[in-house]
Design an enzyme around this catalytic site. Structure first.
Site, short mmCIF file in Angstrom:
data_model
loop_
_atom_site.label_atom_id
_atom_site.label_comp_id
_atom_site.label_asym_id
_atom_site.label_seq_id
_atom_site.Cartn_x
_atom_site.Cartn_y
_atom_site.Cartn_z
N ASP A 259 0.82 -1.21 0.00
CA ASP A 259 0.00 0.00 0.00
C ASP A 259 0.86 1.27 0.00
O ASP A 259 1.82 1.38 0.77
CB ASP A 259 -0.89 -0.01 1.25
CG ASP A 259 -1.72 1.25 1.38
OD1 ASP A 259 -2.63 1.45 0.56
OD2 ASP A 259 -1.45 2.04 2.31
N GLU A 292 1.25 -0.11 -4.90
CA GLU A 292 0.46 1.11 -5.12
C GLU A 292 1.45 2.26 -4.95
O GLU A 292 2.10 2.36 -3.91
CB GLU A 292 -0.67 1.24 -4.11
CG GLU A 292 -1.48 2.52 -4.34
CD GLU A 292 -2.38 2.88 -3.18
OE1 GLU A 292 -3.40 3.56 -3.43
OE2 GLU A 292 -2.09 2.52 -2.03
#
Length: 604
Positions: A259, A292
């Site tokens: 993330d 990400e």
């Protein structure tokens, strides 16, 4: 017999054999640490160099414990492998080898076979609840499920990005053994399992590292969640690298989605992370690392990372499908069709250009293979970051969405869908948490304040109607009604038609795209008109794949093309009309020229 476990992992409680456990805590800011066991024993830990406190004690799996700091505060183990209840409860010693794997010979699947289905474990009823969907998803053509973060967070419901104990699977979802059973069962159906991990921050409730290890954070560098984690320190790097290895080795996850790595202020950590994972888990086992990354650092995709979630792809398609241009969508509003052509031919839209904030974003990506980009029409963020969690099927025109779905599932990029996409679920996916007191108030007001830049919520009174993340009803509203597909109603028939579309497209992907995907390269993408493009790729076997896409309401002129086979057309006779130079509104045509046909054309 001694357990075959990672004895060199420095953090946490590591079982040495069936009766003995080594406890280790990095606490450089305190003088004394003890282990407080559930039977009342208090074991003074031995101070070692560089701020470590260590003790080996007779302590079997299942023992509950806490650390006591300077004879005062009791805290959970920051590397706890399991919690008795939530983040404030005792930690539990875990035997990592107690689970008997049924699919022990599983080695994963190659990345080019990935069709990813993202799920929220809590919404689906915990680890056991997710397991009930595996056979259905495998039959649909999904090859990987991706779990939103499961690191222990405060309370019982949360998106998972408020986790504070990265080594402990969320207890309200089930036990570590139930999580392993889910992964084991998925492998039995031929499904990879990818885990979303958060290494850029800790949640706001239950993290005590700042009390006894202030050096874990940097006061001179800040993120949206507070002080940055200090990845310059060896202890910090080991904490996260060992965590990844735990998920991949002990739980046998097939990959990780990292993330928001743009909030990790040390790129050398990322390259070391990838190198260590691949060194410790060599082939023939397949392990995949996805990012990400708001910075669009294409260079990382050549340094051990397999792919990046392509937010540029989503944002461009969202603007074309909905016409929405508020907030971050404004970066994709101007020349949206040209941006679509760029992402299909080069991967990223932003490759160094300035955003609306005047910041240069991205690196050149045209040299990367299409499989380096994970494409999606929806995910947890893009649905959940809407005030009322609406899905695309509710805010876009159905025929246009079906055409975009053909692009998603049949392009050489790696497709990702969010739970419920496959039957156009109408239930929202809202932002939800389980905070209390002042923190609950701050989260609720912060959530509503996020929408001040959106025209529909410029009025403060309208923002008051945005669902409270902490209300249990907000979480309950997010549970997809999977049985709706089988209702004998017009709505049920519509859900069923979407499901059949996904099944048809994924069958084509398995048959025609996957076998040709390795070595695929983009050949370019032409803008036909506003909302319409024609993209081409040379596939790994030399065949040429072409996708003609028209998301607009107007027919456009299509370039000449004589495929040897039409793989898919959204409307009957669309390909026949295309050969005559017309691409109908809301149409996708996916076609192929096989290598033998291309060779004959070259000879002529």
């Amino acid at each position: 017999m001694p357990l075959r476990t990672e004895k060199n992992w420095r953090h946490g409680a590591v079982l040495q054999d069936s009766e003995n456990t080594r406890f280790a805590l990095w606490a450089p800011d305190v003088d004394q640490v003890s282990v407080e066991l559930q039977d009342g024993q208090s074991l003074a830990m031995l101070a070692q160099d560089e701020g470590w406190f260590v003790i080996e004690a007779r302590c079997p799996a299942g023992t509950q414990y806490r650390y006591k700091i300077d004879g005062d505060m009791e805290v959970p183990d920051p590397a706890s492998r399991a919690q008795a209840s939530d983040v404030h409860s005792p930690s539990i010693v875990v035997d990592p080898l107690s689970y008997e794997w049924q699919n022990s010979q599983w080695r994963g699947r190659p990345w080019h076979e990935a069709v990813i289905y993202e799920v929220h474990v809590g919404v689906l009823g915990g680890y056991a609840g997710v397991e009930t969907h595996l056979e259905r998803l495998a039959g649909l053509g999904v090859t990987a499920i991706e779990l939103m973060p499961i690191a222990q967070f405060p309370g019982t419901r949360n998106w998972g990005y408020d986790g504070v104990l990265p080594y402990a699977p969320q207890s309200s979802y089930g036990t570590p053994e139930e999580l392993k059973h889910l992964i084991d069962a998925a492998h039995g159906f031929g499904l990879m399992v990818i885990l979303d991990v958060v290494y850029n921050h800790f949640g706001p409730d239950g993290n005590y590292l700042g009390v006894y290890a202030k050096g874990f954070f940097r006061e001179d560098v800040h993120t949206p969640w507070g002080n940055s984690i200090d990845f310059r320190r060896r202890e910090v790097r080991d904490y996260f690298i060992d965590n990844a290895l735990m998920w991949l080795q002990e739980y046998r996850f097939d990959g990780l989605r990292m993330d928001a790595v743009h909030a990790i202020n040390d790129s050398s950590f990322l390259t070391e992370f990838a190198a260590t994972v691949h060194q410790r888990i060599p082939k023939p086992r397949h392990v995949w690392l996805n990012l990400e990354n708001e910075f669009n650092q294409a260079s990382l995709l050549e340094q051990g990372f397999d792919a990046q979630w392509n937010d540029d792809g989503h944002n461009t398609l969202h603007v074309l499908l909905t016409g929405e241009t508020d907030a971050y969508y404004s970066d994709f509003a101007h020349e949206a069709t040209e941006k679509l052509a760029r992402l299909l031919s080069q991967g990223f839209v932003y490759q160094g250009e300035s955003t609306r904030h005047g910041h240069a974003r991205g690196e050149s990506s045209g040299h990367l293979p299409p499989s380096a980009f994970v494409l999606f029409l929806q995910n947890h963020d893009q649905i959940g970051n809407r005030a009322f969690g609406e899905r695309l099927s509710q805010i876009s025109h159905g025929p246009a969405l079906k055409a975009a779905t053909a692009l998603l599932l049949l392009s050489p990029m790696i497709p990702l869908m969010f739970m419920g996409d496959e039957w156009a679920a109408s239930e929202p996916f809202l932002f939800f948490t389980d905070h209390h007191g002042e923190l609950a108030d701050a989260v609720r007001e912060g959530r509503r304040g996020e929408f001040a830049d959106f025209a529909a919520f410029a009025d403060e009174e309208k923002r008051e109607h945005i669902p409270d993340p902490n209300e249990a009803a907000t979480f309950e509203a997010c549970k997809p009604a999977f049985d709706a597909v089988y209702l004998e109603t017009d709505m049920g028939a519509d859900h069923h038609s979407w499901l059949e579309l996904y099944r048809q497209l994924l069958e084509i992907r398995h048959r025609e795209i996957m076998p040709r995907l390795q070595g695929a390269q983009a050949l370019g993408c032409d803008v036909l008109s506003e909302g319409a493009v024609s993209a081409r790729w040379r596939m790994g076997d030399g065949a040429q794949l072409r996708i003609d896409l028209n998301l607009s309401e107007h027919a456009v002129t299509a370039p000449e093309w004589h495929p040897s086979s039409v793989l898919f057309e959204t409307l009957p006779h669309a390909a026949e009309l295309s050969r005559r130079g017309t691409l109908n509104p809301y149409t996708a045509i996916v076609s192929l020229i096989a290598i033998d046909v291309l060779e004959r054309q070259d000879e002529q």
